[in-house]
Design a protein around this motif. Structure first.
Motif, PDB file in Angstrom:
ATOM      1  N   THR A  46      17.768 -13.728 -33.806  1.00 35.10           N
ATOM      2  CA  THR A  46      16.864 -13.561 -34.951  1.00 35.10           C
ATOM      3  C   THR A  46      15.584 -14.365 -34.766  1.00 35.10           C
ATOM      4  O   THR A  46      14.474 -13.850 -34.929  1.00 35.10           O
ATOM      5  CB  THR A  46      17.567 -13.997 -36.245  1.00 35.10           C
ATOM      6  OG1 THR A  46      18.810 -13.288 -36.396  1.00 35.10           O
ATOM      7  CG2 THR A  46      16.690 -13.730 -37.470  1.00 35.10           C
ATOM      8  N   ILE A  56      11.356  -4.895 -38.113  1.00 34.43           N
ATOM      9  CA  ILE A  56      12.623  -4.206 -38.402  1.00 34.43           C
ATOM     10  C   ILE A  56      13.743  -4.784 -37.533  1.00 34.43           C
ATOM     11  O   ILE A  56      14.859  -5.011 -38.013  1.00 34.43           O
ATOM     12  CB  ILE A  56      12.468  -2.691 -38.167  1.00 34.43           C
ATOM     13  CG1 ILE A  56      11.475  -2.095 -39.177  1.00 34.43           C
ATOM     14  CG2 ILE A  56      13.823  -1.987 -38.282  1.00 34.43           C
ATOM     15  CD1 ILE A  56      11.099  -0.655 -38.890  1.00 34.43           C
ATOM     16  N   THR A 108      13.975  -7.810 -36.311  1.00 33.66           N
ATOM     17  CA  THR A 108      14.312  -9.150 -36.805  1.00 33.66           C
ATOM     18  C   THR A 108      15.253  -9.057 -38.001  1.00 33.66           C
ATOM     19  O   THR A 108      16.226  -9.817 -38.112  1.00 33.66           O
ATOM     20  CB  THR A 108      13.027  -9.908 -37.203  1.00 33.66           C
ATOM     21  OG1 THR A 108      12.155  -9.979 -36.080  1.00 33.66           O
ATOM     22  CG2 THR A 108      13.356 -11.318 -37.670  1.00 33.66           C
ATOM     23  N   PHE A 109      14.985  -8.103 -38.891  1.00 34.41           N
ATOM     24  CA  PHE A 109      15.857  -7.913 -40.056  1.00 34.41           C
ATOM     25  C   PHE A 109      17.266  -7.519 -39.622  1.00 34.41           C
ATOM     26  O   PHE A 109      18.264  -8.012 -40.177  1.00 34.41           O
ATOM     27  CB  PHE A 109      15.267  -6.845 -40.974  1.00 34.41           C
ATOM     28  CG  PHE A 109      16.207  -6.421 -42.076  1.00 34.41           C
ATOM     29  CD1 PHE A 109      16.434  -7.239 -43.179  1.00 34.41           C
ATOM     30  CD2 PHE A 109      16.888  -5.209 -41.997  1.00 34.41           C
ATOM     31  CE1 PHE A 109      17.315  -6.857 -44.180  1.00 34.41           C
ATOM     32  CE2 PHE A 109      17.770  -4.816 -42.985  1.00 34.41           C
ATOM     33  CZ  PHE A 109      17.989  -5.644 -44.086  1.00 34.41           C
ATOM     34  N   LEU A 150      20.797  -9.480 -40.377  1.00 30.61           N
ATOM     35  CA  LEU A 150      21.942  -8.796 -40.987  1.00 30.61           C
ATOM     36  C   LEU A 150      23.213  -9.042 -40.173  1.00 30.61           C
ATOM     37  O   LEU A 150      24.300  -9.228 -40.735  1.00 30.61           O
ATOM     38  CB  LEU A 150      21.652  -7.297 -41.078  1.00 30.61           C
ATOM     39  CG  LEU A 150      22.741  -6.412 -41.695  1.00 30.61           C
ATOM     40  CD1 LEU A 150      23.008  -6.816 -43.144  1.00 30.61           C
ATOM     41  CD2 LEU A 150      22.339  -4.940 -41.622  1.00 30.61           C
TER      42      LEU A 150
END
Length: 424
Positions: free
Chosen positions: A94, A191, A193-194, A198
């Protein structure tokens, strides 16, 4: 190990299997989405650093850190807290993906040696994260259902297919706008990184609490595994008020006094052919993908879209092929058959060479499809067959050993990929 229905295992212990399969898929996605992001934005890096061979150099930077870290972790596998290892890996994924955005913003999207070194440093961190996660997850899942391993590796392939689809979409949306290539890349990395964040949440909070996962980890603990205690604690199993549930899990596992586990050397010698299969599969794949596809396939009608399409085609077929072994009659289980199939893929080397010189883009797309198809199919066949017949701690260790051989194959393939430049 798959728990057959009617095996005497209490039904509550089997709850959550389908949910676990879905979570494993997302965790596989998170394990490679960062690296596949690098691979699919290399058209942007070729625009910034045209003289530095980004597809080859970044891959070459990534792999020594991944292989070296994986070797250390495999050697110390029995002593490592698997939960901390995997969470640390996903968190590093991340942070590193976010840093790609930061480096680009700080340098205002300019080329030069400084920004390139910064990107190389981030790529090295991604290699370290990959070693933590892939070895840790495969070892962890190897003493659970084979379906979990298959789903995890399908998620790995899905990360490639997803990043390729997103990259094609962002390129199409921003192609005609000012600084469109850069804008598409920034949205794409945000996107990614998200998705990595998650994965941290799923592994840390949801996965260890699924009943079937708790059962398998308790079973591994009963067989002498010391790597699962933190996961059992995270699931609340080791709390005093949960001791009754823990005893029930151990009873369901029908454990005897765990025998002395095989050493890593003994496990490797018993599975040398599987280890060699993985090495050969990834030597061949990485000697062609992505460097050859970006730099050595010539100019064609698709223009700047050509390399992106080739990468997307590889990723899509790699994903599809990882579901083929779920059909029992299509799964290759023969050890000799797997070795023959792995060796026969080397015929693709002259096929790619002559197609790049004399074939059109249709033939190259077909060959790339076959490369992805065989890569995913054979990987899943090997990794779901090899850990069978061992106790939990041995399956964990063998999973790590096989991933180490896989990484060694990737590194060797990345080095051999430079041979395509001879004579240029």
């Amino acid at each position: 190990m798959t728990i057959p229905s009617g095996s005497g295992v209490p039904a509550p212990m089997l709850k959550g299997k389908h949910k676990a399969i879905v979570v494993c898929w997302f965790l596989g996605l998170g394990s490679l989405v960062s690296w596949n992001s690098i691979l699919t934005i290399e058209d942007y890096y070729y625009d910034l650093f045209p003289k530095y061979h980004p597809s080859r150099v970044l891959t070459l930077v990534y792999q020594p850190f991944a292989l070296g870290t994986m070797a250390l972790l495999t050697y110390n596998e029995a002593k490592i807290n698997t939960r901390k290892r995997n969470i640390a890996g996903y968190m590093l994924f991340t942070a590193s993906t976010l840093m790609l955005i930061v480096v680009d913003l700080v340098t205002s999207g300019k080329g030069g040696v400084g920004p390139y070194i910064g990107i190389c440093a981030v790529v090295a961190a991604l290699g370290v994260a990959d070693a933590h996660v892939q070895g840790g997850m495969v070892g962890d899942l190897s003493f659970m259902c084979p379906e979990f391993v298959q789903s995890f590796f399908a998620g790995l392939a899905a990360s490639g297919a997803l990043t390729s689809a997103l990259r094609l979409l962002t390129k199409a949306v921003f192609e005609k706008s000012k600084n469109g290539l850069r804008k598409g890349v920034m949205l794409f990395l945000a996107i990614s990184t998200f998705l990595e964040f998650l994965s941290v949440l799923l592994y840390a909070f949801l996965f260890p609490r699924l009943p079937i996962v708790k059962y398998y980890r308790a079973k591994a603990a009963s067989e002498g595994s010391k790597t699962v205690s933190a996961d059992l604690a995270a699931a609340g199993i080791l709390k005093p008020e949960k001791q009754e549930e823990f005893r029930a899990l151990l009873h369901a596992a029908d454990d005897d006094k765990p025998p002395e586990r095989l050493s890593n050397k003994e496990l490797f010698l018993q599975n040398t052919d599987y280890a060699l299969d993985l090495f050969l599969i990834y030597v061949l794949t990485l000697s062609i993908f992505p460097g050859f596809l970006y730099e050595d396939t010539g100019k064609h009608q698709l223009g700047s879209w050509y390399s992106l399409v080739l990468v997307a085609v590889f990723n899509v077929w790699d994903l599809i092929s990882r579901y083929i072994p779920l059909v029992e009659c299509l799964k290759l289980e023969s050890r000799n058959g797997l070795m023959i199939a792995s060796l026969s893929r080397f015929l693709l080397v002259p096929a790619f060479f002559f197609t790049a010189k004399h074939g059109d883009q249709g033939w190259m797309i077909m060959l790339t499809s076959f490369l992805g198809l065989t890569n995913g199919y054979l990987s899943v066949c090997v990794l779901t067959e090899a850990p069978k017949g061992y106790k939990g701690p041995e399956q964990n260790a063998l999973g790590n050993l096989l991933v180490l051989c896989l990484f060694a194959g990737i590194f060797s393939g990345v080095v051999l990929d430079w041979l395509w430049l001879i004579g240029k």
